[in-house]
Write an enzyme that holds these catalytic residues in place. Structure first.
Site, PDB file in Angstrom:
ATOM      1  N   ASP A   1       4.574   0.373  12.095  1.00  0.00           N
ATOM      2  CA  ASP A   1       3.334  -0.185  11.543  1.00  0.00           C
ATOM      3  C   ASP A   1       3.115  -1.655  11.933  1.00  0.00           C
ATOM      4  OD1 ASP A   1       2.713   2.214  10.423  1.00  0.00           O
ATOM      5  OD2 ASP A   1       3.179   1.668   8.361  1.00  0.00           O
TER       6      ASP A   1
ATOM      7  N   ARG B   1       1.300  14.570  13.542  1.00  0.00           N
ATOM      8  CA  ARG B   1       1.702  14.314  12.165  1.00  0.00           C
ATOM      9  C   ARG B   1       1.714  15.550  11.262  1.00  0.00           C
ATOM     10  NH1 ARG B   1      -0.571   8.525  10.276  1.00  0.00           N
ATOM     11  NH2 ARG B   1       1.327   8.582   9.057  1.00  0.00           N
TER      12      ARG B   1
ATOM     13  N   ARG C   1      -8.755   0.112   4.467  1.00  0.00           N
ATOM     14  CA  ARG C   1      -7.763   1.038   3.905  1.00  0.00           C
ATOM     15  C   ARG C   1      -6.465   0.314   3.563  1.00  0.00           C
ATOM     16  NH1 ARG C   1      -6.115   5.542   7.617  1.00  0.00           N
ATOM     17  NH2 ARG C   1      -4.707   5.734   5.857  1.00  0.00           N
TER      18      ARG C   1
ATOM     19  N   LYS D   1       0.840  -1.207   0.000  1.00  0.00           N
ATOM     20  CA  LYS D   1       0.000   0.000   0.000  1.00  0.00           C
ATOM     21  C   LYS D   1       0.872   1.252   0.000  1.00  0.00           C
ATOM     22  CE  LYS D   1      -1.718   1.698   4.005  1.00  0.00           C
ATOM     23  NZ  LYS D   1      -1.520   3.145   4.208  1.00  0.00           N
ATOM     24  N   ASN D   2       1.824   1.302   0.927  1.00  0.00           N
ATOM     25  CA  ASN D   2       2.595   2.542   1.078  1.00  0.00           C
ATOM     26  C   ASN D   2       3.510   2.804  -0.109  1.00  0.00           C
ATOM     27  OD1 ASN D   2       1.310   3.062   3.441  1.00  0.00           O
ATOM     28  ND2 ASN D   2       3.019   2.525   4.777  1.00  0.00           N
TER      29      ASN D   2
ATOM     30  N   CYS E   1      -4.922   8.637   9.618  1.00  0.00           N
ATOM     31  CA  CYS E   1      -5.079   7.974  10.916  1.00  0.00           C
ATOM     32  C   CYS E   1      -4.843   8.972  12.049  1.00  0.00           C
ATOM     33  CB  CYS E   1      -4.059   6.859  11.058  1.00  0.00           C
ATOM     34  SG  CYS E   1      -4.520   5.344  10.231  1.00  0.00           S
TER      35      CYS E   1
HETATM   36  C1  UD1 Z   1       4.767   6.624   6.412  1.00  0.00           C
HETATM   37  C2  UD1 Z   1       3.781   5.486   6.227  1.00  0.00           C
HETATM   38  C3  UD1 Z   1       3.200   5.080   7.572  1.00  0.00           C
HETATM   39  C4  UD1 Z   1       4.301   4.772   8.566  1.00  0.00           C
HETATM   40  C5  UD1 Z   1       5.322   5.910   8.639  1.00  0.00           C
HETATM   41  C6  UD1 Z   1       6.535   5.583   9.496  1.00  0.00           C
HETATM   42  C7  UD1 Z   1       2.881   5.926   4.011  1.00  0.00           C
HETATM   43  C8  UD1 Z   1       1.701   6.312   3.194  1.00  0.00           C
HETATM   44  N1  UD1 Z   1       2.710   5.927   5.344  1.00  0.00           N
HETATM   45  O1  UD1 Z   1       4.034   7.724   6.934  1.00  0.00           O
HETATM   46  O2  UD1 Z   1       2.362   3.937   7.386  1.00  0.00           O
HETATM   47  O3  UD1 Z   1       3.759   4.578   9.849  1.00  0.00           O
HETATM   48  O4  UD1 Z   1       5.798   6.226   7.313  1.00  0.00           O
HETATM   49  O5  UD1 Z   1       7.162   4.440   9.038  1.00  0.00           O
HETATM   50  O6  UD1 Z   1       3.923   5.577   3.493  1.00  0.00           O
HETATM   51  N2  UD1 Z   1       6.909  14.247  10.809  1.00  0.00           N
HETATM   52  C9  UD1 Z   1       7.023  15.597  11.081  1.00  0.00           C
HETATM   53  N3  UD1 Z   1       6.960  16.473  10.057  1.00  0.00           N
HETATM   54  C10 UD1 Z   1       6.795  16.074   8.755  1.00  0.00           C
HETATM   55  C11 UD1 Z   1       6.687  14.696   8.484  1.00  0.00           C
HETATM   56  C12 UD1 Z   1       6.748  13.809   9.521  1.00  0.00           C
HETATM   57  O7  UD1 Z   1       7.173  15.990  12.248  1.00  0.00           O
HETATM   58  O8  UD1 Z   1       6.747  16.927   7.861  1.00  0.00           O
HETATM   59  C13 UD1 Z   1       6.983  13.264  11.911  1.00  0.00           C
HETATM   60  C14 UD1 Z   1       5.738  12.405  12.059  1.00  0.00           C
HETATM   61  O9  UD1 Z   1       4.761  13.041  12.843  1.00  0.00           O
HETATM   62  C15 UD1 Z   1       6.306  11.169  12.701  1.00  0.00           C
HETATM   63  C16 UD1 Z   1       7.697  11.040  12.064  1.00  0.00           C
HETATM   64  O10 UD1 Z   1       7.983  12.329  11.557  1.00  0.00           O
HETATM   65  O11 UD1 Z   1       6.457  11.358  14.086  1.00  0.00           O
HETATM   66  C17 UD1 Z   1       7.807  10.035  10.947  1.00  0.00           C
HETATM   67  O12 UD1 Z   1       6.770  10.232  10.027  1.00  0.00           O
HETATM   68  P1  UD1 Z   1       6.916   9.883   8.471  1.00  0.00           P
HETATM   69  O13 UD1 Z   1       8.079   8.963   8.279  1.00  0.00           O
HETATM   70  O14 UD1 Z   1       6.910  11.148   7.712  1.00  0.00           O
HETATM   71  O15 UD1 Z   1       5.584   9.110   8.207  1.00  0.00           O
HETATM   72  P2  UD1 Z   1       4.654   9.176   6.931  1.00  0.00           P
HETATM   73  O16 UD1 Z   1       5.472   9.369   5.713  1.00  0.00           O
HETATM   74  O17 UD1 Z   1       3.534  10.100   7.188  1.00  0.00           O
END
Ligand code: UD1
Length: 422
Positions: free
Chosen positions: A308, A123, A400, A22-23, A118
């Site tokens: 995850d 986030r 999802r 999915k991701n 979620c």
């Molecule tokens: C992706 C995955 C999700 C997984 C996560 C971590 C997808 C669609 N989703 O989510 O299933 O749980 O990686 O492996 O691929 N953060 C910030 N600022 C930002 C971006 C992130 O503070 O601009 C923080 C987030 O709140 C979190 C951490 O960074 O605490 C890691 O998040 P991130 O790796 O960005 O997760 P996603 O890409 O949203």
């Protein structure tokens, strides 16, 4: 709303096919926005998040055809006619922010609503925005929307992420492929989904080096071409189903599974008393004794233990011998499954980002509520380990991210059914 009924189970035997990730698919799909030639993805998963991304791309003027029962996505962005990703679609899924980088790179402007998804912590998307700013984008936040422009186009730059973000790395990587000059992404995410994205972009003509390490270098090119690309296997679906025989006993083969996708997770399973072996078609999993042993787990970016799989691992450890400590280091507020597991008789204490699980002999079936995607499947796994019946409600979270969960688990002998809302 539909719910899922699970009954406590004996050993499981058989094979479960693992779908495309999915991701990975959710970042490969927006890559179509980078080219006016067709991009075709094979091995796509059939999930509601993929339909949401389809709707989002279509709202921008891209064509997305779902072929072969959804396993093939044929996309074309030759005629984009809109550069605004509206709140109505974006609020359903955080990954919608991944259209920002590609749209900016190809058209020099994009307007994207701030995302939902979620309910696991705050986030934010600041890292996405800062990375694109380093490539010359100008950002303006107005009325819940990011208004991004790149007057004169994006240019290569240095991005040093303060901490690892999967999505921000993906957005910056896609944008950099069409930026003028060289981009260096430092402290980049190393997840298999990033490697898969880089491979697909390279098939489209991008010049990328270093994916899978924490420094990715991109040499911008004038334009990208079309390509056909198979989506990598879903390591989270894989890990989830590996836990089914770990919880119930028996032996299950996961078709398409690869150890390199779930290395740290396999190490923890081994510590808990679960055997994982490679077969010509995937991975085979069997529990060594009657009961698993407690283990301590902390989540980390890849190649560490994935956040995850934390909820599902907790479901296993609820009936382990001894006390396990789970530490969630990626997201705040990601223990919403704990109170639901406690309704089933689990002994869990949560303090901030740490959960202490004292194993009990057996869980008891109960009505429980899914709070997010991974939490929902952890409750199904717990139901398989419980005495009596468990009814999991709010299963739209599950739709999802898990295709045919009932069919796949029934295929190995689990007693599970979907109850359709009337
Ligand atoms: C992706 C995955 C999700 C997984 C996560 C971590 C997808 C669609 N989703 O989510 O299933 O749980 O990686 O492996 O691929 N953060 C910030 N600022 C930002 C971006 C992130 O503070 O601009 C923080 C987030 O709140 C979190 C951490 O960074 O605490 C890691 O998040 P991130 O790796 O960005 O997760 P996603 O890409 O949203």
């Amino acid at each position: 709303m539909d719910s899922i009924l699970v009954s406590g189970n004996g050993p499981l035997h058989g094979r479960i096919p693992i779908a495309g990730a999915k991701n990975a698919c959710l970042t490969l799909m927006p890559a179509t926005l980078l080219s006016d030639e067709p991009l075709t993805l094979t091995n796509a998963p059939r999930l509601s998040d993929i339909r949401t991304m389809t709707d989002l791309l279509a709202s921008l003027g891209a064509e997305v055809q779902s072929l072969q029962d959804g396993k093939v996505l044929a996309m074309s962005s030759h005629d984009l006619n809109n550069h605004t990703a509206h709140y109505d679609i974006v609020r359903k899924m955080r990954a919608s922010i991944l259209v920002l980088g590609p749209m900016l790179a190809r058209h020099g402007r994009a307007v994207v609503s701030l995302p939902g998804g979620c309910a696991i912590g705050a986030r934010p998307v600041d890292l996405h925005l800062r990375a694109l700013e380093a490539l010359g984008a100008v950002m303006d936040l107005k009325d819940g929307y990011v208004h991004a422009t790149a007057p004169g186009g994006l240019r290569g730059g240095a991005v040093d992420f303060p901490f690892v973000s999967v999505g921000a790395t993906e957005n910056a990587l896609m944008a950099a492929t069409l930026a003028r000059g060289t981009t260096v992404l430092k402290n980049a995410a190393r997840e298999p989904e990033i490697v898969d994205l880089a491979r697909c972009l390279r098939r489209m003509g991008a010049q990328i080096e270093g994916e899978g390490t924490n420094v990715i270098t991109v040499q911008g090119v004038e334009r990208l071409a079309g390509a056909t690309h198979p989506v990598v296997s879903d390591r989270i679906e894989l890990g989830t189903y590996m836990l089914a025989p770990a919880i119930c006993g028996g032996e299950v083969e996961l078709l398409g599974g690869r150890k390199d996708l779930v290395g740290a997770f396999c190490d923890k399973l081994d510590e808990a008393g679960i055997d994982v072996s490679e077969t010509p078609d995937g991975l085979k999993v069997a529990r060594r004794g009657d009961r698993v042993r407690a283990v301590n787990v902390h989540t980390e970016p890849f190649p560490g233990f994935p956040t995850d799989l934390q909820a599902q691992m907790m479901a296993l450890l609820c009936t382990a011998q001894g006390v396990s400590v789970l530490e969630e280091r990626i997201f705040e507020n990601r223990f919403m499954h704990a109170p639901e597991l406690m309704r089933m008789g689990a002994q869990i204490e949560v303090h901030g980002g740490t959960a202490t699980v004292t194993g009990v002999d057996r869980l008891k079936g109960a009505p429980v509520m899914a709070t997010d995607l991974r939490a929902s499947v952890s409750l199904i796994l717990a139901g398989l380990a419980a005495e009596g019946e468990t009814v999991v409600s709010r299963v739209y979270h599950l739709d999802r991210g898990y295709e045919h969960v009932v069919r796949k688990l029934r295929g190995v002998g689990a007693r599970i059914e979907r109850i359709r809302a009337r």
